[in-house]
Write an enzyme that holds these catalytic residues in place. Structure first.
Site, PDB file in Angstrom:
ATOM      1  CB  SER A  46      -0.975  -0.023   1.105  1.00 34.15           C
ATOM      2  OG  SER A  46      -1.838   1.132   1.097  1.00 34.15           O
TER       3      SER A  46
ATOM      4  CE1 TYR B  39      -1.037   4.512  -5.630  1.00 32.40           C
ATOM      5  CE2 TYR B  39      -0.580   6.371  -4.069  1.00 32.40           C
ATOM      6  CZ  TYR B  39      -0.448   5.456  -4.634  1.00 32.40           C
ATOM      7  OH  TYR B  39       0.749   4.439  -4.138  1.00 32.40           O
TER       8      TYR B  39
ATOM      9  CE  LYS C 157      -1.145   1.526  -3.881  1.00 29.02           C
ATOM     10  NZ  LYS C 157      -0.670   0.253  -4.028  1.00 29.02           N
TER      11      LYS C 157
END
Length: 263
Positions: A161, A175, A179
């Site tokens: 991650s 994004y 994650k």
């Protein structure tokens, strides 16, 4: 439980530290394995004794790293696959099991982190790509391989991650969200496939991989962190080996920050 013994009866005093990190006889599959952190993990796993499946979009890049693994005396299978494509992941899984008959370590490392001028200017195609690579792909591949691990001898799954999920900013909101969702998957899969399959997250901070070439010189030298600098790619190795090996036999559902102490 007596001191020096674990619940399954092994005497901790009789285990050499190096043996805890030994991956001899294991098979590791690393997505995004042809460069950056993925390449470092591939080489580390091979050095520790594992055979490795290297997956990324470009077959020639996979083959280059596969040649490095073979030079280390281990078997390697390069596979061109796009982790954002559902069918590619089924093919990747089938090829890995056909070649080696097992996967003991899965690293969901492939990712993409493009910046956008603003949330309003983030197009649907870009949004879907970011979610596909960073969230949909790891979900699908873990579902395919984790189930086989659970039905067999178990294994270790490592989700790579990002500190972006912990310190989100507007220009990379999709994004960061993807994650963060990957972090949630770690807990869900640890519960679903335990006790024989361990699932953990490495929350990676800024590393001087290929992506850092677009950074400013100041960002390449300094970070707002306890260490005060970005990481070198090889500095991911210790945590990756720990989570891949028996050294982490009692660690699952965990998120380990490897970010120099960002704040």
């Amino acid at each position: 439980m007596t001191a020096g013994h674990d619940p399954v009866g092994r005497d901790a005093r009789s285990i050499a530290p190096a043996d805890l990190f030994d991956l001899s006889g294991k098979v590791a599959l690393v997505t995004g394995g042809s460069r950056g952190l993925g390449r470092e993990m591939v080489r580390a796993f091979a050095t520790a004794g594992a055979d490795v499946v290297i997956a990324s979009r470009k077959s020639d890049a996979c083959e280059t790293v596969a040649a490095e693994v073979r030079e280390l005396g281990r078997r390697a299978l390069p596979v061109a696959a796009h982790v954002g494509r559902w069918d590619d992941l089924g093919r990747l899984t089938d090829l890995a099991y056909k070649e080696f008959g097992r996967v003991d370590v899965l690293v969901n490392n492939a990712g993409m982190s493009p910046l956008a001028p603003s949330s309003a200017q983030t197009g649907e195609e870009l949004f879907d790509k970011v979610i596909g690579v960073n969230f949909k792909g790891p979900f699908r591949l873990t579902s395919l391989i984790g189930q086989r691990m659970a039905e067999g001898d178990g294994g270790s799954i490592i989700n790579v991650s990002s500190s972006g999920a912990l310190f989100p900013q507007p220009r990379f909101a999709p994004y960061a969200g993807a994650k963060a969702a990957l972090n949630a998957l770690t807990t869900a899969f640890a519960l679903e496939y335990g006790p024989t399959v361990r699932v953990n997250t490495i929350s990676a901070g800024p590393f001087l991989t290929d992506v850092s070439r677009s950074w400013t010189e100041d960002n390449r030298r300094h970070t707002r962190s306890a260490v005060g600098r970005p990481g070198q790619p090889e500095e991911i190795i210790g945590t990756a080996l720990y989570l891949a090996s028996d050294a982490s036999s009692y660690t699952t559902g965990s998120l380990i920050r490897v970010d120099g102490g960002l704040y």
